[in-house]
Design a protein around this motif. Structure first.
Motif, short mmCIF file in Angstrom:
data_model
loop_
_atom_site.label_atom_id
_atom_site.label_comp_id
_atom_site.label_asym_id
_atom_site.label_seq_id
_atom_site.Cartn_x
_atom_site.Cartn_y
_atom_site.Cartn_z
N VAL A 193 44.34 44.65 37.74
CA VAL A 193 44.14 45.50 38.91
C VAL A 193 44.47 44.68 40.15
O VAL A 193 43.93 43.59 40.35
N VAL A 194 45.38 45.20 40.96
CA VAL A 194 45.83 44.53 42.18
C VAL A 194 45.26 45.29 43.37
O VAL A 194 45.52 46.48 43.53
N LEU A 195 44.47 44.62 44.19
CA LEU A 195 43.84 45.24 45.35
C LEU A 195 44.56 44.77 46.60
O LEU A 195 44.63 43.57 46.87
N VAL A 196 45.12 45.72 47.36
CA VAL A 196 46.02 45.40 48.47
C VAL A 196 45.41 45.83 49.79
O VAL A 196 45.04 47.00 49.97
N ASP A 197 45.33 44.88 50.73
CA ASP A 197 44.89 45.18 52.09
C ASP A 197 45.79 44.42 53.05
O ASP A 197 46.48 43.47 52.65
N ASP A 198 45.77 44.82 54.31
CA ASP A 198 46.64 44.13 55.26
C ASP A 198 46.13 42.73 55.57
O ASP A 198 46.93 41.83 55.84
N GLU A 199 44.82 42.53 55.53
CA GLU A 199 44.28 41.20 55.77
C GLU A 199 43.06 40.97 54.91
O GLU A 199 42.33 41.91 54.56
N LEU A 200 42.84 39.72 54.55
CA LEU A 200 41.58 39.30 53.94
C LEU A 200 40.85 38.50 55.00
O LEU A 200 41.24 37.37 55.32
N SER A 201 39.82 39.10 55.59
CA SER A 201 39.06 38.38 56.61
C SER A 201 37.94 37.56 55.96
O SER A 201 37.91 36.34 56.07
N THR A 202 37.02 38.24 55.27
CA THR A 202 36.01 37.53 54.47
C THR A 202 36.20 37.78 52.98
O THR A 202 35.69 37.03 52.16
N GLY A 203 36.90 38.86 52.64
CA GLY A 203 37.08 39.23 51.25
C GLY A 203 35.96 40.09 50.69
O GLY A 203 36.01 40.49 49.52
N ARG A 204 34.95 40.41 51.49
CA ARG A 204 33.82 41.18 50.97
C ARG A 204 34.24 42.56 50.47
O ARG A 204 33.75 43.04 49.44
#
Length: 457
Positions: A193-204
């Motif tokens: 499973v690949v989880l995609v976001d524009d940024e990882l700030s804390t990763g929570r």
């Protein structure tokens, strides 16, 4: 921006980083190799986070060459593919093309996209993108994987679709997310499973998602993918701890790493700054009166407009085949004098407008085509070259949102275009659109409205 300057950070006479204003006023600093090429800074109208990282390759808040947007997403997907194939490094051969595009080199966005548009080998995976900013980014990652199933979260409940699960995005101004797959069985598989976001700030956010998904259907591998990774060592340790707790492998890939340094009291200072400038600067009202007309893209029947309910390999094949024809239809609706076009998407509806804009740019090589989308996110606009959000249009929500009526925004959309192509789905094609966003856009340039047909259960 001219056709040879696709990077919005480049003003043609020297580089002005659009974060300097926030750094000087609030003391927020961005550090990391290459990070300032990918992000600028703005000030949020949000009590939980004072700053907003504004991406130069996402196409959300800043009109951008669509081939740079899509190429950057495909590059992120290629990094995911390499990691899933057991390679800790790779993709370096594409970085010069990205660097050239970010510098404003003529032809570089297309070169980046062209070298990545054909999947390098299919990977069976589930790709999940986060609404609203990463819906097209996640889809682009799935495209790069070839055979991957794609689904993005949504804030829009849809009759006929049962929720698979939900999660909370802790820093967001609107936190309810739903997963609404048309085929829940597509998620019930032990594939990466690949989880995609524009940024990882804390990763929570992504770790909360992994925990929620794993409780429903355990899997052995997860990958976090983002344009920029801003996590500190405590955040990274949290990811390792969750991997050990669940007995799974969790990897992370990105285009750049770095840190955002926040001074003490930045929330209060940001709030005061927003109040001061809002009271002092009235919202501008576009003054022109240009025509609005409809254009039929000829969207292929049965192909979803994106990943809200799932997107599979056959959907991808059919869309790719039809995009050139849709671009020609759109090109025929433009006047011969058109030199600059903005294709504007609608909140979560990011992928379809992106691909249409990309195809239009290919069909009209002498026209500067840019792409961005409207958003729920309230951000302060400051007309300064050292600030990432120069202008904003405010208009009412036009898709009968489940959380009630409210303001929506289009940023950095100005009178410099010869035409604006607004792409919406049927749920957003309403009287509120006709009396809200449409006349505001028509105050800037002629508007072509393209509505993508409704997707049934």
């Amino acid at each position: 921006m001219s056709q040879g300057q696709p990077n919005p950070w480049h003003n043609g006479q020297g580089r002005v980083w659009p974060g300097e204003w926030v750094t000087s006023r609030l003391g927020v600093r961005v550090t990391g190799d290459g990070l300032a090429d990918l992000v600028g800074l703005a000030v949020r109208r949000n009590p939980r986070r004072a700053h907003l990282l504004v991406s130069s390759v996402l196409g959300k808040h800043v009109p951008t060459d669509p081939r740079l947007v899509y190429g950057s997403g495909l590059l992120l997907g290629e990094l995911v593919r390499l990691r899933l194939r057991g390679r800790e490094a790779g993709g370096e051969q594409y970085l010069p093309f990205l660097a050239n595009a970010l510098r404003g080199t003529r032809g570089a966005p297309r070169a980046l996209r062209d070298r990545l548009r054909e999947p390098k080998g299919g990977v069976d995976a589930i790709v999940l993108g986060y609404a609203e900013t990463a819906t097209a980014l996640g889809h682009s990652v799935a495209d790069a994987l070839g055979g991957a199933y794609y689904l993005h979260s949504t804030r829009r409940p849809v009759p006929g679709f049962a929720a698979y699960g939900g999660f909370e995005e802790e820093h967001s101004h609107a936190t309810s997310h739903l997963l609404l797959p048309a085929d829940p069985a597509a998620l019930d598989r032990d594939v990466p499973v690949v989880l995609v976001d524009d940024e990882l700030s804390t990763g929570r956010t992504v770790l909360n998602t992994i925990r929620a998904l794993h409780a429903v259907r355990p899997r052995t591998r997860y990958v976090l993918a983002a344009l920029v990774d801003l996590r500190n060592e405590v955040d990274r340790a949290r990811m390792r701890d969750l991997a050990a707790e669940l007995d799974v492998r969790i990897d992370a890939v990105c285009l750049a790493t770095g840190r955002v340094e926040l001074p003490m009291g930045v929330l209060d200072a940001g709030r005061a700054l927003v109040e001061e400038l809002t009271a002092r600067t009235p919202e501008p009202v576009p003054a022109g009166v240009f025509a609005t007309s409809r254009v039929d893209l000829g969207w292929p029947a049965g192909v979803p407009d994106g990943g809200r309910h799932g997107f599979v390999r056959d959907d991808r094949r059919r869309l790719e085949a039809e995009l050139p024809r849709m671009a020609l239809r759109l090109a025929a609706a433009l006047t011969p004098e058109t030199a600059r076009v903005l294709v504007l998407g609608f909140e979560e509806l990011m992928y379809a407008p992106l691909r249409v804009a990309e195809a239009l740019a290919d069909a009209l090589p002498g026209v500067a085509v840019r792409y961005s989308t409207t958003t729920r996110s309230p951000v302060l606009a400051v007309d300064d070259p050292g600030y990432a959000i120069r202008t904003r249009l405010v208009f009412p929500a036009h898709d009968d949102p489940a959380d009630g009526p409210g303001e929506r925004y289009a940023y950095n959309v100005d009178a410099g275009y010869d035409a604006i192509v607004l792409v919406v789905d049927e749920a957003g094609d309403t009287e509120e659109l006709a009396t809200g966003l449409l006349p505001r856009l028509a105050g800037l340039a002629p508007v072509l409205l393209a509505t993508i047909p409704k997707e049934g259960p």
